[in-house]
Scaffold this active site. Structure first.
Site, PDB file in Angstrom:
ATOM      1  CG  ASP A  29       0.698 -15.505  13.310  1.00  0.00           C
ATOM      2  OD1 ASP A  29       0.029 -14.937  12.421  1.00  0.00           O
ATOM      3  OD2 ASP A  29       0.294 -16.486  13.950  1.00  0.00           O
TER       4      ASP A  29
ATOM      5  CE  LYS B  50      -6.204  -0.750   5.928  1.00  0.00           C
ATOM      6  NZ  LYS B  50      -5.475   0.087   4.963  1.00  0.00           N
TER       7      LYS B  50
ATOM      8  CD  GLU C  44      -2.878   1.104   2.380  1.00  0.00           C
ATOM      9  OE1 GLU C  44      -3.474   2.146   2.704  1.00  0.00           O
ATOM     10  OE2 GLU C  44      -3.052   0.018   2.952  1.00  0.00           O
TER      11      GLU C  44
ATOM     12  CG  HIS D 136      -3.670   7.062  -0.149  1.00  0.00           C
ATOM     13  ND1 HIS D 136      -3.026   6.047   0.529  1.00  0.00           N
ATOM     14  CD2 HIS D 136      -4.525   6.452  -1.003  1.00  0.00           C
ATOM     15  CE1 HIS D 136      -3.478   4.880   0.110  1.00  0.00           C
ATOM     16  NE2 HIS D 136      -4.394   5.103  -0.819  1.00  0.00           N
TER      17      HIS D 136
END
Length: 926
Positions: free
Chosen positions: A286, A270, A64, A405
């Site tokens: 993990d 997030k 991203e 972004h």
């Protein structure tokens, strides 16, 4: 990446190069089932972090965009002078929970007490299962027995036709869950926890006379907590146009929303995990377990009490604090104030064992961090999460996140479109500046970039003293109706400029013209004008008896390029006649030198002398520095496309020659206007007028107007004026463009030359129709009045500025036949009959001493007249002497043009007359 590129970053890579191949496919095949290959992801470095006083570089693996840049930028702000940097800590031991559930226990609470009573026995039993971990100083250190409530079967939500297999026994009002607290040292510990839970489960079931349930690790490791915080001066929070106090206020408002609304806090968290997960992937952790624990913690879970969890909220917290004893006297002061932030969450990570030994990339990237232990890794990840959240909160609270972004998202788009490495940044900058980020737009830019690269590899016109820069772009997008179907037409031109940074000019229906576009292109010729012009060209498209080829869109692009050159050149020659003339001359010379056009096209010896009466251009004129390269690029792309698309060599050469002829004619006509070679002027004697064969307007300047022109001189000058001005209508060029869609075997050179002659005659027809169009005639007559009276005070208004730079054949004819005084008298009489303001009438008559009207007043007064009725006789005479309709008809009917639909050719002039609303004059005159 090599070790050399990491110099100065305080990293340890043991003199190894980055393991580019990553995971070996044979190893991968043994790691998972049904393996078909491996997949790569970009590895980036988060910079500027100072954690507990130690500069730290943190690797991140993420697809991203904006993540790596955001955390690095935030860390630079947070670790500013006067800041604590990141202060991080972890729980004393890395405790992971091995869970065992025991079912069908007669008395859950009694069973729980029984297990608690045998705690040490259970610890010893469990440690016997992990001797290596015990030897390293780890192992099971505690046991907790939990009895959370079990919801009755009647309270559980069921599907409509669900068959209940699990209802729970009446005695099972609670779950019996045993947690074994396992210190896993520097390992992640999931496998060890599962080993312990499965090993002790039979003994627990036997002790309490129950049935073994689930035995597994718990990823909610509330005794593996990590905390990171910072404290920075409030004034250092200043961002873009926002003060530190403003940024803090907005960020705190955003935080409160995330704390109160789970819909917002989900996205808030997030973003935090964007950073943490990227480090987890880079270092072989993990990340799914870390995610699960983080969101469970954000939901208020984790305590060993059995109360109802709180609602989902933010993982981070921010606040402003002052120095001890500080008194803030006003609401704007930032002195003595500090902005603080913190994050706290479970973090199960490891730096030893398991998959970390399998993949060489993990060891390399851990080496970049200095081979941290699990606690140091956890602290680095917490700092990354806090920095990521800080960056997102700051952007969202100020300029919005989309700008930053999307600029990075555009990079992925450019790569997906196949941009070569050297053009990616330029492609990204283009998409972001134009606010059009898509693969289609990237492909458009790359196509223009490829043409640009091809052209600059040939002999350039650019100044060799100025090295090439990132190209600027000119993009136009139109949708034209064609046979009832919307047909998109786009053109993207890349070109180099001499300005400091690339500029991107955009023309479409949704984007207002920029100030630079208005300077380069006459504001009258806006996007709607271009669209209407191209639609008109569709109506006069040349057709043949034989079917055309399917390259109509290419033909339209050639026409559009020609129109754009026309627009830009006319504007430039009005502002910088000498500079534009030199550029056009150089274009012609290079075209002749290349052998692509006939040498006769180069008319180096001109019959006019240029004087520096226009505003001189300088090297610092940024508009000229963009305009000249853009005009050159338009010509070069036109030339390249003609040579690529037009396979018929005689037609290709004629298209280039005709376009150069248009450029030369427009330049000459513009220079004549700019240097006051007015066709309205008079001469003192026949000697001053030169030979009878030479049009007067092409002579040198004459500053003693006394004698009127003779009838013969008037006619020759009129023809010369129309000849120059008619080229701007490009009719011959458009007809030639259309022929590129037809069978070249039917288009020998003589037939092409004949078609060009017809086009030139039709351009005369259009020029005549244009000059007597009511609105244009009114403006040009108003401009003539200003020129007659020579009152410089009228120059304050600019309504007629563009008109005074355009010649009008009929105004010249009217002045030559009625004389200057006759024109003024005729207009003044008509104005009196219309009741126009007396001051304007007096000024028109040339009476001195009264108020001088503005250009706007003059224009409005002239437009108020019915000029077609007032000047009907003169218009008829003008059309009779200047119309070429008879010559057009004769050529079409007599020459061998059987391959063309002659009615289409004959109808073109009619369409122009209808467009200008003057068809009745030509009908009567004929």
């Amino acid at each position: 990446m090599s070790t050399v590129s990491l110099a100065g970053l305080n990293v340890d890579v043991q003199d190894q190069e980055f393991p580019v191949t990553g995971l070996d496919e044979k190893v991968a095949d043994n790691m998972i089932e049904n393996c078909i290959g491996t997949m790569g992801l970009p590895v980036g470095l988060a910079l500027n972090f100072v954690i507990n006083g130690k500069p730290t570089v943190i690797p991140m693996v993420v697809e991203e965009p904006s993540v790596v840049a955001a955390v690095s930028g935030a860390a630079k702000t947070i670790c500013c002078p006067g800041s604590t940097g990141f202060v991080a800590s972890t729980s004393p031991r890395n405790i992971t929970y091995a869970q065992v559930s025991i079912l069908d226990v007669p008395d859950v609470l009694a069973a729980a007490d029984h297990i608690r009573g045998r705690k040490q026995e259970l610890i010893d039993l469990a440690n016997s299962l992990v001797p290596n971990m015990l030897a390293r100083g780890g192992g099971v250190v505690d046991v907790t027995v939990r009895t959370p409530l079990r919801k009755p079967a009647t309270e559980r939500k069921r599907k409509e036709r669900e068959v209940v297999l699990v209802g729970g026994r009446a005695c099972d009002e609670r779950w019996l869950v045993v947690h074994l607290h396992l210190d896993v040292c520097d390992a992640m510990g999931a496998n060890a926890a599962s080993t312990v839970s499965e090993g002790v489960a039979p003994f627990l079931a036997e002790w309490v006379k129950g049935r073994i349930g689930i035995r597994i690790v718990s990823n909610l490791a509330t005794e593996r907590m990590v905390r990171a915080s910072f404290r920075m001066p409030l004034k250092a929070l200043k961002y873009k146009t926002f003060t530190g106090r403003q940024v803090a206020t907005r960020m705190l408002e955003s935080l409160e929303w995330a704390q109160d609304d789970p819909f917002r806090s989900t996205t808030h968290n997030k973003g935090i995990m964007n950073g943490i997960d990227a480090v987890a992937v880079a270092t072989g952790q993990d990340w799914r377990a870390i995610e699960a624990a983080a969101h469970a913690w954000a939901s208020g879970c984790g305590a060993f009490d059995e109360g109802k969890p709180e609602k989902y909220t933010s993982l981070t917290n921010y606040w402003v604090e002052g120095e001890p004893g500080l008194v803030v006297n006003d609401g704007e002061s930032e002195e003595g104030l500090f902005f603080c932030g913190e994050i706290e969450m479970p973090m199960s990570v490891g730096t030893k064992g398991g998959v970390l030994k399998t993949n060489p990339v993990y060891q390399y990237l851990l080496g970049i961090m200095g081979h941290p232990d699990s606690k140091e890794l956890a602290m680095g990840m917490a700092a990354i999460g806090l920095a990521q959240n800080f960056a997102a909160m700051r952007a969202l609270s100020t300029e919005g996140i989309q700008r930053g972004h999307m600029s990075l998202h555009a990079r992925n788009i450019a790569i997906a479109a196949g941009a070569p490495a050297h053009a990616i940044n330029e492609c990204v900058a283009y998409m972001v500046e134009c606010n059009r980020v898509s693969v289609t737009v990237a492909n458009e830019y790359l196509a223009a970039h490829e043409i640009h690269t091809t052209l600059i590899s040939q002999e350039p016109l650019a100044d060799p003293k100025h090295p090439p820069k990132a190209p600027s772009t000119f993009y136009i997008e139109a949708t034209l109706p064609s046979a009832g179907v919307a047909e998109p037409l786009t053109l993207n031109i890349a070109f180099e400029t001499l300005v400091d940074k690339p500029v991107h000019l955009l023309m479409n229906s949704a984007t207002p013209a920029s100030d630079l576009s208005k300077k380069l292109f006459n504001p009258r010729f806006d996007f709607s004008w271009i669209t209407s012009t191209l639609s008109l060209l569709d109506q006069i498209e040349l057709s043949t008896i034989h079917p055309a080829r399917s390259n109509r869109l290419l033909v339209k692009k050639l026409k559009l390029l020609s129109v754009l050159m026309n627009m830009l050149l006319r504007s430039m020659v009005a502002q910088w006649p000498s500079e534009t003339r030199r550029l056009v001359d150089k274009i012609v010379r290079l075209a002749v030198k290349s052998g692509k056009v006939d040498p006769s096209i180069s008319r180096a010896a001109r019959s006019i002398s240029i004087s520096a009466t226009s505003r001189p251009a300088t090297a610092n004129d940024s508009t000229l520095q963009v305009g000249r390269p853009l005009l050159l690029a338009l010509w070069q792309v036109f030339e390249l496309r003609v040579l690529q698309w037009v396979g018929h060599e005689p037609l290709a050469h004629l298209l280039l020659e005709t376009q150069l002829e248009i450029l030369q004619s427009l330049t000459e006509a513009g220079e004549i206007r700019a240097n006051n070679h007015s066709p309205l002027r008079q001469v003192t004697s026949a000697e001053e007028s030169g030979s009878d064969d030479e049009p007067l307007m092409l002579k040198g300047e004459n500053k003693k107007p006394q004698m009127p022109l003779t009838a013969d001189q008037t006619l020759r000058t009129l023809y010369a004026l129309i000849d120059k001005q008619s080229k701007r209508f490009q009719t011959a060029q458009f007809l030639l463009c259309d022929t590129s869609s037809h069978d070249p075997n039917l288009l020998p050179a003589p037939r092409l030359r004949l078609l060009k002659s017809i086009g030139d005659l039709m351009a005369w027809e259009q020029m005549c129709a244009h000059d007597i169009c009511a609105s244009r005639l009114g403006r040009d007559l108003a401009a003539a009045l200003v020129s007659f009276n020579g009152d410089v005070t009228i120059g304050e208004d600019a309504e007629l500025e563009h008109v005074t730079k355009d010649g009008n054949g009929f105004v010249f004819w009217l002045t030559a036949t009625l004389t200057e005084e006759g024109v003024k008298s005729k207009l003044a009489d008509s104005m009196e009959a219309k009741g126009v303001d007396a001051a304007v009438i007096a000024w028109v008559k040339g009476q001195k001493g009264g108020d001088v009207p503005s250009k706007k007043q003059v224009l409005e007064s002239v437009l108020a007249l019915d000029l077609h009725d007032l000047l009907r006789d003169q218009i008829f005479e003008f059309v009779k002497v200047s119309s070429k309709e008879e010559a057009v008809v004769k050529l079409i009917q007599e020459e061998s043009l059987e391959i063309f639909h002659k009615d289409t050719l004959l109808g073109i002039s009619n369409l122009y007359r209808q467009y200008y609303g003057v068809e009745q004059f030509f009908v009567v005159a004929a």
